[in-house]
Design an enzyme around this catalytic site. Structure first.
Site, short mmCIF file in Angstrom:
data_model
loop_
_atom_site.label_atom_id
_atom_site.label_comp_id
_atom_site.label_asym_id
_atom_site.label_seq_id
_atom_site.Cartn_x
_atom_site.Cartn_y
_atom_site.Cartn_z
N GLN A 16 5.26 -4.39 -14.43
CA GLN A 16 4.98 -2.96 -14.55
C GLN A 16 4.52 -2.35 -13.24
O GLN A 16 5.05 -1.33 -12.79
CB GLN A 16 3.92 -2.73 -15.63
CG GLN A 16 3.52 -1.26 -15.78
CD GLN A 16 2.51 -1.05 -16.89
OE1 GLN A 16 2.34 -1.89 -17.76
NE2 GLN A 16 1.82 0.07 -16.87
N ASN B 185 -6.65 -3.00 -5.82
CA ASN B 185 -6.70 -1.85 -6.71
C ASN B 185 -7.87 -0.93 -6.42
O ASN B 185 -7.73 0.29 -6.39
CB ASN B 185 -6.77 -2.33 -8.17
CG ASN B 185 -5.43 -2.28 -8.86
OD1 ASN B 185 -4.57 -1.48 -8.52
ND2 ASN B 185 -5.24 -3.14 -9.84
N GLU C 7 9.86 -9.89 13.95
CA GLU C 7 8.84 -9.81 15.00
C GLU C 7 7.44 -9.78 14.42
O GLU C 7 6.49 -10.27 15.04
CB GLU C 7 9.09 -8.57 15.85
CG GLU C 7 10.35 -8.64 16.70
CD GLU C 7 10.56 -7.38 17.52
OE1 GLU C 7 10.04 -7.31 18.65
OE2 GLU C 7 11.23 -6.45 17.01
N SER D 203 2.11 -7.29 -8.87
CA SER D 203 0.65 -7.38 -8.94
C SER D 203 0.27 -8.79 -9.35
O SER D 203 1.08 -9.54 -9.91
CB SER D 203 0.08 -6.36 -9.94
OG SER D 203 0.38 -6.76 -11.26
#
Length: 457
Positions: free
Chosen positions: A11, A212, A264, A147
């Site tokens: 989600q 968060n 890089e 997440s």
């Protein structure tokens, strides 16, 4: 142009990705000559008709045609977010055969996402990865958006990373990972985050942690400055994550006098393979509803330089000046010169702790194209020992549950309990690696890291 394939999982990963695609298209529409699709789009998009309008691809100004297709693989074990995304104005941006969903979800359980849905959908995921890779002329890397607090993003997302290491060993694996806050409402998030962190340590080439709580603090501050309402500004938080991705990939999408690509970044900022977690800070921030800024309210470049490396503008709650810098990339956009960057570095460097073997740790990059609505911006990416404090907080939250074996039965039905102990040990070693940086780098009898080959200008 070198292509990037985005893997948006769970989600949170899909919500961040939707904001990224929206802002990326608006940015290209604002910068593209005569609003026509051009080569700058090919890094993230497959352009079906080079003469088609970017704005019509966005659905702006009443346009409905979508000539662009995102180089993306969309995964979620619940249908809700994907269904909502397909019904929105960006629904035509995604190919149906590049999507994968289920109906039951992962139950906020890393083990179910990693050990159940991963093997179950392995072949389907592999088909989608290969199809996306075959559509590229010169694939540079994969970008995972997910997440760590839930089940699908953490479990299935890290399973995808291990697949990439096996199937595409020479291609860069970047992860933009949202870490849960201390008061996260998912009670099993301490387990999920720790288990996912071990996988990021083993299978990612570079990780950009986002926290968060840090995102919420910045988004709330921006809304308060605009006279907006307080609360949990998820749209603003997703916008901040999307802005990070836009600034990071701008040198690959637009021309500039000193462009820096992802290869890089890993070469210059990751001197030790295990220490590949980079802090990110930006200036200025844009609220999600921001209109083009008036030049009179823009900070000077020197003010912007200081803000980008300040504690308040970091996307993780850390104290950068209390840690040791191994290396730092400064990626500017807009009307910025090398002299501007060097002036800021000369003023800032005496206040920083830097590794003795790398006394000038800065890698510079300049992209001539500014963000939409801003004359210039600056992104700071730092390999700094203070990120270890974030892992320590995460491990403490895990330990509080694990000592009492709370919720452990949800995990051991899918995986051996020894694997959880192994993950705890791996994260403890990672914390130790970062906490001992100042002492070990001053010991002349220890082996030196690989040469960085930084650009000092």
């Amino acid at each position: 142009m070198r292509e990037l394939i985005t893997l948006q999982v769970g989600q949170c990963g899909n919500q961040i990705a939707c904001k990224f695609w929206e802002l990326a298209l608006r940015e290209h529409a604002a910068q593209s000559k005569r609003l026509q699709a051009d080569d700058s789009l090919s890094s993230f998009f497959e352009v079906g008709d080079g003469k088609s309008s970017v704005t019509s691809g966005l659905g702006l100004h009443g346009g409905q045609h979508m000539p662009l297709k995102a180089r993306a693989i969309v995964v979620d074990m619940e249908e809700g977010v994907i269904s909502e995304m397909l019904k929105g104005k960006l629904g035509g941006l995604f190919e149906q055969q590049q999507m994968l969903s289920d109906v039951s979800g992962s139950g906020n359980n890393w083990a179910q996402g990693h050990h159940v849905y991963g093997p179950q959908y392995h072949q389907k995921l592999l088909q989608r990865l290969r199809r996306a890779a075959e559509a590229c002329d010169s694939l540079q890397g994969f970008f995972l958006l997910h997440s760590l607090g839930g089940g699908t993003g953490s479990g299935l997302g890290t399973y995808l990373l291990s697949m990439l290491q096996d199937e595409f060993p020479g291609i860069l694996r970047f992860a933009c990972s949202v870490f849960p806050s201390d008061d996260d409402d998912v009670v099993t998030s301490p387990y999920n985050a720790l288990l996912a962190l071990q996988q990021l340590l083993e299978h990612a080439d570079c990780v950009l942690p986002l926290e968060n709580q840090a995102l919420q603090d910045i988004a709330t501050r921006l809304e308060a400055g605009k006279g907006g309402s307080a609360g949990r500004p998820f749209d603003g938080m997703n916008s901040l994550a999307a802005q990070l991705l836009l600034h990071l990939t701008a040198p690959m999408r637009f021309e500039g006098p000193l462009n820096v690509d992802l290869n890089e970044i890993t070469t210059n900022l990751v001197p030790f393979p295990r220490r590949h977690f980079l802090l990110s800070g930006m200036a200025p921030f844009q609220p999600p509803s921001a209109r083009p800024s008036h030049p009179g309210i823009m900070p000077s470049f020197d003010q912007m330089f200081g803000a980008a490396l300040s504690r308040d503008n970091q996307l993780v709650r850390v104290q950068p000046k209390q840690g040791m810098y191994l290396a730092c990339a400064l990626l500017a956009r807009g009307n910025v010169s090398v002299g501007d960057l060097n002036r800021g570095i000369s003023r800032l460097l005496p206040t920083l702790q830097v590794a003795p073997w790398n006394p000038e740790p800065f890698k510079l990059g300049i992209c001539a194209t500014p963000p939409a609505g801003l004359p210039m911006s600056l992104l700071s990416l730092a390999n700094n020992s203070c990120v270890g404090a974030t892992f320590e907080r995460m491990h403490e939250r895990f330990a509080k549950l694990y000592r009492r074996r709370v919720f452990l039965h949800h995990y051991v039905q899918y995986m051996p309990a020894e694997d959880i102990q192994a993950a705890s040990h791996a994260v403890t070693e990672l914390i130790h690696d970062y906490s001992t940086l100042p002492r070990c780098y001053l010991a002349s009898d220890l082996p030196q890291p690989k040469p960085l080959g930084l650009s000092f200008l």
